[in-house]
Write an enzyme that holds these catalytic residues in place. Structure first.
Site, short mmCIF file in Angstrom:
data_model
loop_
_atom_site.label_atom_id
_atom_site.label_comp_id
_atom_site.label_asym_id
_atom_site.label_seq_id
_atom_site.Cartn_x
_atom_site.Cartn_y
_atom_site.Cartn_z
N ASP A 117 0.89 -1.16 0.00
CA ASP A 117 0.00 0.00 0.00
C ASP A 117 0.92 1.21 0.00
O ASP A 117 1.63 1.46 0.98
CB ASP A 117 -0.87 -0.05 1.26
CG ASP A 117 -1.72 1.20 1.44
OD1 ASP A 117 -1.51 2.19 0.70
OD2 ASP A 117 -2.59 1.18 2.34
N LYS A 138 0.92 -7.57 10.18
CA LYS A 138 -0.18 -8.36 9.61
C LYS A 138 -0.73 -7.52 8.48
O LYS A 138 -1.08 -6.37 8.68
CB LYS A 138 -1.27 -8.52 10.64
CG LYS A 138 -1.02 -9.65 11.56
CD LYS A 138 -2.33 -10.27 11.89
CE LYS A 138 -2.57 -10.30 13.36
NZ LYS A 138 -3.81 -10.99 13.64
N TYR A 172 2.00 -6.52 18.10
CA TYR A 172 2.47 -7.16 16.89
C TYR A 172 2.10 -6.32 15.68
O TYR A 172 0.95 -5.93 15.52
CB TYR A 172 1.86 -8.56 16.75
CG TYR A 172 2.54 -9.55 17.66
CD1 TYR A 172 3.78 -10.06 17.33
CD2 TYR A 172 1.96 -9.93 18.86
CE1 TYR A 172 4.43 -10.95 18.17
CE2 TYR A 172 2.60 -10.82 19.71
CZ TYR A 172 3.84 -11.33 19.35
OH TYR A 172 4.49 -12.20 20.18
MG MG Z 1 -3.95 2.33 3.08
MG MG Z 2 -4.87 -2.31 1.95
#
Ligand code: MG
Ligand code: MG
Ligand code: F6R
Length: 386
Positions: free
Chosen positions: A13, A233, A230
């Site tokens: 992303d 992910k 964590y």
């Molecule tokens: Mg995003």
């Molecule tokens: Mg995404």
């Protein structure tokens, strides 16, 4: 002669249009331009750029194997370029997944996710590249179990001699950084004890016992424990090879006819149905969801990616989409209550530490329980009839 090729999907992303919902066309164009150059320079045999939600996926074939520095650094540079476009347009979260300032060897721990599979290309090599948004790698546990271990999904497990011996599942424990193989069907019940908890235990790959071939690989990256939480992910991708002793294409797609729930959606902190969609509909909108999955089918020939076919752009998945919308309505009405909201330990966003600190001194121990009136009497005396 053995002609080993590697199929790599590397995704990140690098900026959303609008919010976290989609990738801007100019970013896609920049990634395609980089991919074309890499094919022309013969770094890659072939490449295809796709997106699901706000993630760009680079689908590539090459001869360098998994974890190749050359391929990972090409992906890193391409994501820098798409980040540049996102910055110019003021897109949301530009460079979101590029966690490091500089590339150092391979992408492990650097933000982008990847699934890679090296294999000897069969005379005809059908593969499906699954791309998902607004969920986590454990989302593939249920469909992989269905494809490779459930005879109610995969008829071939019963009636195809090349499948009848079963498959070996490689499972990662993301919290303790260890892995194990389960030999199925013999160890199916043991395995389900683990992979039924997909926030922690994730199927990394699946191998055919008869063919000795790896049939599926997911983008299971190790989690890092940073500041007691964590991280890493991420919206996952998966490669599944099909046919000729592996699940048929229709057996690979069948698990998605049920929109099972996954962790993700709004703020990565809610259970929501996993909706199979066409590429054109892979833009989570309602409550940053429902989480989406697209399936791109390719025939690989001499390493070339013949395709893709947009496999969920088919009316046979309309009912799954309809049921996903109904399930989303049902879950949404729980608002901030579980099971819509994830358990406290799995929340991606939380205000709990601040709240706890602010009200810590207002929690008062409950009074000790009163001594029961029956104390000291024989157990049978006064026992209620049921
Ligand atoms: Mg995003
Ligand atoms: Mg995404
Ligand atoms: C979930 C996701 C989105 C964001 C949400 C808030 O994986 O990406 O649901 O978490 O839109 O985003 P920020 O905090 O960037 O405003």
């Amino acid at each position: 002669m053995i002609f080993l090729i590697t199929l790599s999907i590397i995704k990140a992303d690098t900026g959303g249009f609008v919010g976290h919902s989609a990738v801007h066309p100019d970013m896609m164009a920049a990634a395609r331009h980089a991919m074309d150059r890499a094919v022309r320079s013969e770094l890659l045999i072939d490449g295809h750029v796709a997106s699901c939600g706000d993630d760009v996926s680079l689908i590539m074939t090459h001869r360098y194997g998994a974890d190749s520095q050359l391929i990972h650094s090409f992906a890193w540079d391409t994501f820098q370029t798409t980040t540049g476009v996102a910055r110019e347009l003021g897109l949301y979260g530009a460079g979101q997944d590029l966690l490091s300032d500089a590339f150092s060897g391979n992408l492990r721990g650097m933000g982008p996710g990847y699934a890679e599979l090296e294999f000897d290309e069969r005379p005809s090599e059908p593969v499906v590249c699954f791309l998902a948004d607004k969920t986590e790698p454990g989302a593939w546990n249920y469909p992989l179990y269905k494809m490779f271990a459930d005879p109610f999904n995969t008829a071939g497990l019963v009636i195809d001699a090349k499948m009848h011996a079963g498959f070996v599942f490689e499972v990662y424990d993301l919290f303790e950084e260890k892995w194990i193989c389960f030999d199925c069907p013999a160890e199916l019940y043991d395995m389900l004890m683990y992979i039924g908890a997909p926030a922690r235990y994730v199927v990394h790959s699946v191998r055919s016992k008869t063919l000795g071939e790896t049939a599926a690989a997911t983008s299971t990256q190790r989690l890092s424990l940073i500041a007691g939480k964590y991280v890493g992910k991420d919206d996952p991708v998966m490669i599944v090879r099909a046919q000729s002793g592996l699940p048929a294409l229709g057996e690979v797609l069948e698990p998605f006819a049920f929109p099972f729930t996954v962790g993700g959606s709004m703020r990565g902190s809610h259970h929501a149905p996993f909706m199979p969609v066409s590429v054109g509909h892979a833009h989570p909108a309602r409550f940053d969801g429902p989480p989406r999955v697209v399936a791109l089918g390719f025939q690989i020939h001499d390493g070339r990616l013949v395709g893709p076919r947009d496999l969920f752009a088919d009316p046979s998945f309309d009912e799954a989409r309809h049921q996903a919308n109904l399930a989303m309505d049902y879950l949404r009405r729980h608002g901030p209550f579980e099971p819509h909201r994830l358990p406290l330990e799995d929340l991606e966003y939380t205000t709990m530490p601040q709240i706890q600190a602010r009200i810590a001194n207002r929690w008062t121990p409950l009074p000790s329980p009163p001594v029961p009136a029956t104390a000291g009497r024989p157990a049978s005396a006064g026992a209620a009839k049921s």
